[in-house]
Design an enzyme around this catalytic site. Structure first.
Site, short mmCIF file in Angstrom:
data_model
loop_
_atom_site.label_atom_id
_atom_site.label_comp_id
_atom_site.label_asym_id
_atom_site.label_seq_id
_atom_site.Cartn_x
_atom_site.Cartn_y
_atom_site.Cartn_z
N ASP A 36 40.47 55.67 38.70
CA ASP A 36 41.59 55.70 37.76
C ASP A 36 42.78 56.44 38.38
O ASP A 36 43.93 55.98 38.28
CB ASP A 36 41.18 56.30 36.41
N TYR B 121 28.86 42.86 38.37
CA TYR B 121 28.84 41.40 38.53
C TYR B 121 27.45 40.89 38.95
O TYR B 121 27.32 39.75 39.37
CB TYR B 121 29.88 40.95 39.55
N ASP C 123 37.96 44.32 42.60
CA ASP C 123 38.57 43.15 41.97
C ASP C 123 39.86 43.57 41.26
O ASP C 123 40.94 43.02 41.48
CB ASP C 123 37.56 42.55 40.98
N ASP D 39 43.98 43.30 42.64
CA ASP D 39 44.96 42.53 41.86
C ASP D 39 46.15 43.41 41.49
O ASP D 39 47.30 42.94 41.45
CB ASP D 39 44.32 41.96 40.58
N LYS E 270 33.95 56.02 40.81
CA LYS E 270 34.03 56.77 39.55
C LYS E 270 32.70 57.51 39.37
O LYS E 270 32.03 57.41 38.33
CB LYS E 270 34.31 55.78 38.41
MG MG Z 1 39.96 38.73 40.37
#
Ligand code: MG
Ligand code: NAI
Length: 326
Positions: A199, A120, A223, A227, A167
Site C-alpha cells: 500500500d 489467483y 497485477d 496497471d 503485505k
Molecule cells: Mg491485469
C-alpha cells in the site's frame, strides 16, 4: 538453430497488431519458423472451444509464443497458455517514452510478478448465501523460482538490486513466507534488496517513481501495481509483457482486443512490437532486440503516431516507419 515461434493473434486488434509485430521480426531475418494458430472468441463461435488443443500443444512445444489478445474468452485462453509454457514469472516493464504524454515521464520500472499462485490459485468457495471465502496459496518453491529469476535479471541487466513489495505485516504466513524466501535467495546471491509494503508502494510510486527500479511481488499485487504504473506512463496501449517459463516463454501486449477500434486499422502496434523485442532478447538476439527498442522509441517520439497518441497514422504506416528505422 531454427527457433519455432507460435503466433496466436486471437481477436479484435490482436488480428492487426500481431501481424505487424511478425513483420518487424521478419525484417530482422532471425532464424525463426513461424507457426500460426487460433484462439479466442472467433474460434469458440466456430468450434465451441476458445483454446483448441492444437493451439495449446503448439505453445507448449514452441520455443516462444507471440500472443495478441482474446475477447470475452480471455481468461479461458491466456491462463492455460501461461500454463502451457509453465510460466512462473510475468515480466512487465512500465516505461514512459519521450514525446508521449505521461503523468510521470520519469517512470522506468520493471515488475517481476509471481505468475502461478497467491489469490489467483483458484481456491474460492461460496459457503452459504452470506459467506464466500478465498484461500491464498504461497509456496516456498514458487517464491524461490521467482527470486532466482529476479537475481539473474538484475545481474544480467545491470540493476542495483530489487524491491520486494508485499503485505507481510497483515498476511504474516503467506507474504511472510514470500518475503523471507525472496530475501533469502537474494542474500545468498549477494543481491541488494529493500522491502516496501504494497500500500505504501502505491503512494510512493505515484509521488516519485524514480526511487524504484525492479519490483518483485506476489501475483495480485503485481497485477494491480503494474496497471497503476501503466497509468503513470500513459496508458495500457504501450505496455508489453513476457510470461517466462523454465524452457519457453509467451510474449503479449498488456492491452486487450480494443473492440471500439478493432477493424479500423488504427490500433497502435507498439506494445506488441516491444513484446516481440522481448522475445528476441529471450532467444539470444540481443542486438536485434535493441534495434527494435530504438526504432520503436524513435517512432513514438517523432511519429508517425496512431490516433490513441494524438496522430492520424494507421497501424500499417507506423509499422512501416518502425521497419524503416531498423
Ligand atoms: Mg491485469
Ligand atoms: P482494452 O485494452 O482492449 O481497451 C481499453 C482501451 O484502450 C480501449 O479504448 C482501446 O481502444 C484502447 N486500446 C487498447 N489497446 C490499444 C492499442 N494497441 N491501440 C490503440 N488503442 C488501444 O481493454 P478492455 O476494453 O477492457 O477489454 C476489451 C476486451 O479485451 C475484453 O473482451 C477483454 O476481456 C479483453 N482483454 C483481453 C486481454 C488479453 O487477451 N490478454 C487483456 C485485457 C482485456
Amino acid at each position: 538453430m531454427t527457433h519455432e515461434i507460435a503466433v496466436i493473434p486471437g481477436d479484435g486488434i490482436g488480428q492487426e497488431v500481431t501481424p505487424a509485430a511478425v513483420e518487424v521480426l521478419e525484417a530482422l531475418e532471425p532464424d525463426f519458423a513461424f507457426v500460426e494458430a487460433e484462439a479466442g472468441d472467433a474460434v469458440k463461435d466456430e468450434t465451441g472451444e476458445a483454446l483448441p488443443q492444437e493451439t495449446y500443444d503448439l505453445a507448449a512445444s514452441a520455443d516462444a509464443t507471440l500472443f495478441g489478445a482474446a475477447g470475452d474468452t480471455a481468461a479461458d485462453v491466456i491462463l492455460p497458455l501461461r500454463e502451457a509454457v509453465d510460466s512462473f514469472v510475468n515480466v512487465r516493464p512500465a516505461k514512459a517514452y519521450p514525446g508521449i504524454d505521461a503523468v510521470r515521464p520519469e517512470t522506468d520500472l520493471i515488475f517481476l510478478r509471481e505468475n502461478t499462485e497467491g489469490v489467483y490459485a483458484g481456491h474460492e468457495d461460496r459457503l452459504t448465501q452470506d459467506v464466500s471465502t478465498l484461500t491464498r496459496v504461497v509456496t516456498e518453491s514458487a517464491s524461490e523460482r521467482l527470486a532466482e529469476f529476479a537475481c539473474d535479471y538484475v545481474a544480467g541487466d545491470d540493476h542495483d538490486g530489487f524491491s520486494i513489495v508485499h503485505k507481510a505485516n497483515v498476511m504474516r504466513e503467506t507474504d511472510g513466507l514470500f518475503r523471507d524466501t525472496v530475501k533469502g535467495v537474494a542474500d545468498e546471491n549477494g543481491v541488494e534488496t529493500d522491502q516496501v509494503l504494497m500500500d505504501a508502494f502505491a503512494t510512493r510510486v505515484c509521488l516519485d517513481p524514480e526511487q524504484f527500479d525492479v519490483v518483485v511481488c506476489p501475483n495480485l499485487a503485481g497485477d494491480v501495481l503494474s496497471d497503476l504504473a501503466a497509468g503513470l506512463v500513459g496508458g495500457l496501449g504501450l505496455l508489453p509483457s513476457a510470461n517466462i517459463g523454465p524452457d519457453r516463454a509467451l510474449f503479449e501486449p498488456v492491452h486487450g482486443t480494443a473492440p471500439d477500434i478493432a477493424g479500423e486499422g488504427v490500433a497502435n502496434p507498439a506494445a506488441t512490437i516491444i513484446s516481440a523485442a522481448m522475445l528476441l532478447e529471450y532467444l539470444g538476439y540481443d542486438d536485434e532486440s535493441d534495434r527494435v527498442h530504438t526504432a520503436v522509441e524513435a517512432t513514438l517520439e517523432d511519429g508517425p503516431r496512431t490516433p490513441d497518441l494524438g496522430g492520424d497514422a494507421s497501424t500499417v504506416d507506423v509499422t512501416a516507419a518502425i521497419i524503416d528505422r531498423l
